[in-house]
Design a protein around this motif. Structure first.
Motif, short mmCIF file in Angstrom:
data_model
loop_
_atom_site.label_atom_id
_atom_site.label_comp_id
_atom_site.label_asym_id
_atom_site.label_seq_id
_atom_site.Cartn_x
_atom_site.Cartn_y
_atom_site.Cartn_z
N PHE A 27 5.72 -4.82 17.87
CA PHE A 27 7.14 -5.20 17.88
C PHE A 27 7.89 -4.47 18.99
CE2 PHE A 27 11.53 -4.59 16.44
CZ PHE A 27 11.90 -5.90 16.18
N TYR A 28 7.60 -3.18 19.12
CA TYR A 28 8.25 -2.38 20.17
C TYR A 28 7.85 -2.88 21.55
CZ TYR A 28 9.36 1.71 23.04
OH TYR A 28 9.85 2.53 24.02
N TRP A 29 6.57 -3.20 21.73
CA TRP A 29 6.08 -3.70 23.02
C TRP A 29 6.73 -5.03 23.37
CZ3 TRP A 29 3.19 -8.14 24.14
CH2 TRP A 29 2.71 -8.22 25.44
N LYS A 30 6.87 -5.95 22.40
CA LYS A 30 7.47 -7.26 22.63
C LYS A 30 8.95 -7.12 23.02
CE LYS A 30 6.63 -10.63 19.83
NZ LYS A 30 6.44 -11.41 18.58
N LYS A 31 9.65 -6.18 22.34
CA LYS A 31 11.05 -5.98 22.66
C LYS A 31 11.22 -5.50 24.10
CE LYS A 31 13.47 -7.07 19.02
NZ LYS A 31 14.53 -8.11 19.10
N ARG A 32 10.34 -4.61 24.52
CA ARG A 32 10.43 -4.09 25.90
C ARG A 32 10.18 -5.20 26.91
NH1 ARG A 32 7.13 1.14 27.30
NH2 ARG A 32 8.14 0.60 29.27
N GLN A 36 12.75 -7.05 29.83
CA GLN A 36 12.40 -7.18 31.23
C GLN A 36 12.54 -8.63 31.71
OE1 GLN A 36 8.47 -5.56 31.72
NE2 GLN A 36 9.07 -3.49 31.11
N PHE A 37 12.35 -9.56 30.78
CA PHE A 37 12.38 -10.98 31.13
C PHE A 37 13.81 -11.52 31.19
CE2 PHE A 37 12.38 -15.44 29.68
CZ PHE A 37 11.66 -16.01 30.72
N ALA A 38 14.62 -11.17 30.17
CA ALA A 38 15.99 -11.69 30.10
C ALA A 38 16.82 -10.82 29.16
CB ALA A 38 15.99 -13.15 29.64
#
Length: 348
Positions: A27-32, A36-38
């Protein structure tokens, strides 16, 4: 009454905290990566129907399903019928010394742990005898009444420690007197009191009390735990040795096995003294002693029929998995129409 048939499968529950940690990291990795994407506002516009709540709910449902399957593998059983069973045996009470001197490490790992090993092995060799447990130091108190439930006896045994009794000493006389209350004088069942101690620092006129017990038909077996060389008494805090007990002169106190006292107690009741340093010899001599005693029939009520309950947990796991399959990660349409957060429908 519940019985767990395959307790080893409880270890599978350790998978759950591992999955929780993995999910949190993911979850933490996806949020980061999303940041970065938008920006968060842009992500909402790109995926307006994505629910922030449902992924966590689906993961929780999956964990509950996994836990239910683990419990199903354990197969809890419920006792549904009581039955009176006629047994044949004797009554045995174990009086265990829990004074501070029993923490001495002249026998491995220490005297008290050695005592627990001895009693456990003796219980394992019993068949249909009834047993009870007394703990004593400067005073005695009941730990487990006479029972045929060996599992409970072992549980109480493992919980015993030297902090159970605040008053120190070795009040063997009180242990013998309390043991007499465990036995029914009118019951013809053979009665045995097993005293496990280092025999040191005993209090009171033990021989006289032992003879009184013998007059009531109680045979006393004494088991000595410790060595003649002895060892210091560790003073622990949080399970870690801080120092060793000292006398008034500042000298380290050495506690030694007092076999003479224990032998005299056994002789006074026509019993037997056993050196407890070798477990196999103790169990062998105990078995020989108990075999020579007359066994009496008695009635014992216990659960005789157990029904498996695994199907309830397996059914719950299947239902939870079906819910997980049909629960989509996007927002639910009817909840979205409720507009719970007063979001503008015309917002662009």
């Amino acid at each position: 009454m519940f019985v767990l048939e395959e307790e080893k499968y409880f270890w599978l529950l350790l998978i759950i905290p591992v999955l929780m940690v993995f999910y949190a990291l993911l979850f933490y990795w996806k949020k980061r990566k999303q940041k970065q994407f938008a920006s968060p506002e842009m992500l909402k516009k790109l995926s307006p129907d994505k629910s922030w709540f449902k992924p966590g709910l689906k993961f929780t449902i999956m964990l509950l399903a996994l836990a239910s399957m683990c419990i199903a593998l354990v197969n809890p059983k419920l006792g549904t019928e009581m039955e009176t069973i006629t047994r044949e045996g004797i009554d045995i009470v174990f009086a265990i010394d829990v004074s501070k001197s029993m923490e001495a490490e002249d026998v491995a790992p220490n005297r008290l742990e050695k005592t627990k090993q001895l009693v456990t092995q003796i219980i394992n060799n019993l068949a249909s005898d009834r047993i009870g447990i007394i703990a004593y130091a400067g005073s005695a108190f009941p730990q487990l009444p006479i029972t045929t439930d060996y599992g409970s006896a072992k549980m109480f045994l493992q919980a015993m420690n030297t902090d159970m009794v605040s008053s120190q000493g070795t009040a063997i006389n009180e242990a013998i007197e309390m043991a007499q209350t465990y036995f029914n004088p009118a019951d013809p069942t053979s009665k045995v009191l097993v005293i496990i101690s280092d025999g040191e620092d005993h209090i009171g006129n033990v021989d006289e009390v032992a003879r009184e017990a013998a007059e009531q038909g109680i045979r006393i077996i004494t088991i000595g735990v410790g060595t003649a060389k002895g060892g210091p008494i560790p003073m622990k805090r949080g399970g870690i040795v801080q120092s060793y007990k000292k006398d008034q002169n500042g000298e380290t106190v050495i506690t030694r096995l007092n076999e003479e006292t224990l032998s005299d107690i056994a002789a006074a009741s026509k019993g037997e003294y056993i050196n407890g340093n070798v477990t196999a010899e103790v169990t062998e001599k105990m078995t020989e002693f108990l075999q020579d005693l007359d066994k009496t029939q008695f009635d014992d009520r216990q659960f005789a029929e157990y029904q498996s309950q695994f199907q309830w947990f397996l059914g719950l796991a299947i239902i939870l998995l079906l819910v997980d399959v049909f629960l989509l990660e996007r927002k639910t349409a009817w909840i979205k129409r409720l507009n719970l957060f007063n979001e503008s429908r015309n917002k662009k």
